[in-house]
Design an enzyme around this catalytic site. Structure first.
Site, short mmCIF file in Angstrom:
data_model
loop_
_atom_site.label_atom_id
_atom_site.label_comp_id
_atom_site.label_asym_id
_atom_site.label_seq_id
_atom_site.Cartn_x
_atom_site.Cartn_y
_atom_site.Cartn_z
N GLY A 1 23.99 16.76 3.45
CA GLY A 1 24.59 15.61 4.11
C GLY A 1 25.10 14.56 3.14
O GLY A 1 25.73 13.59 3.55
N HIS A 2 24.86 14.75 1.87
CA HIS A 2 25.24 13.73 0.88
C HIS A 2 25.91 14.38 -0.33
O HIS A 2 25.32 14.42 -1.40
CB HIS A 2 23.99 12.98 0.42
N PHE A 3 27.04 14.84 -0.30
CA PHE A 3 28.01 14.94 0.77
C PHE A 3 28.54 16.37 0.81
O PHE A 3 28.68 16.97 -0.25
CB PHE A 3 29.17 13.97 0.52
#
Length: 169
Positions: A37-39
């Site tokens: 999620g990052h990224f």
């Protein structure tokens, strides 16, 4: 680094008890759920984890200076700066220097570098207090052994020491 366990410090490079300094090396894992999620497509170590690496290095210094008689808890991060991105596979070397220790608080200046380039820095304040649980002291002593923390009182440089090897003291 063991992100899933929130263990950011991989190994001790240098400890100088007289100068009240500690230098650690911390390898960002190539893969971690954090990067999902990052990224997506552009994995970056979250900046808050850079501050955490500096705080944990600072805490390990303080624990060692107190001979593992008191626990250190993060109280504040001041003048924190994130200067560039840190990506999977990079090694962050963190240098921490104790500036003040008293009245239950310690103030430490810390900086992180990748390949000699400054990537982050901050002034870390830690609260010190007796260990809230006896097993916590044992856990931190085993962590110190795992990362190669010298346990003698002599100043030392452990550059290039094997992770967890205390024979260099």
């Amino acid at each position: 680094m063991r992100l899933e366990y929130f263990q950011m410090v991989d190994r001790v490079l240098e400890l100088d008890l007289e100068a009240r300094t500690l230098k650690t090396a911390n390898t960002v894992p190539d893969e971690s759920p954090i990067f999902e999620g990052h990224f997506p497509g552009h994995p970056l170590l979250p900046g808050v984890l850079l501050f955490e690496i500096m705080a944990q290095t600072s805490g390990m210094l303080l624990l060692r200076l107190h001979n593992y008689d008191r626990m250190a808890f993060l109280a504040s991060v001041d003048k924190g700066k994130l200067r560039t991105f840190v990506i999977p596979g990079q090694v962050i070397e963190v240098f921490a220097r104790l500036d003040h220790d008293g009245s239950g608080y310690a103030r430490i200046k810390a900086e992180g570098r990748v390949e000699g380039k400054l990537v982050c820095n901050a002034e870390i304040t830690l609260k010190t207090m007796p260990f809230p649980a006896p097993e916590l002291r044992g856990y931190l002593l085993s962590t110190a052994e795992r990362i190669g923390m010298p346990m003698s009182d002599a100043p030392s440089a452990v550059e290039g020491a094997c992770q967890g090897n205390l024979t260099h003291v």
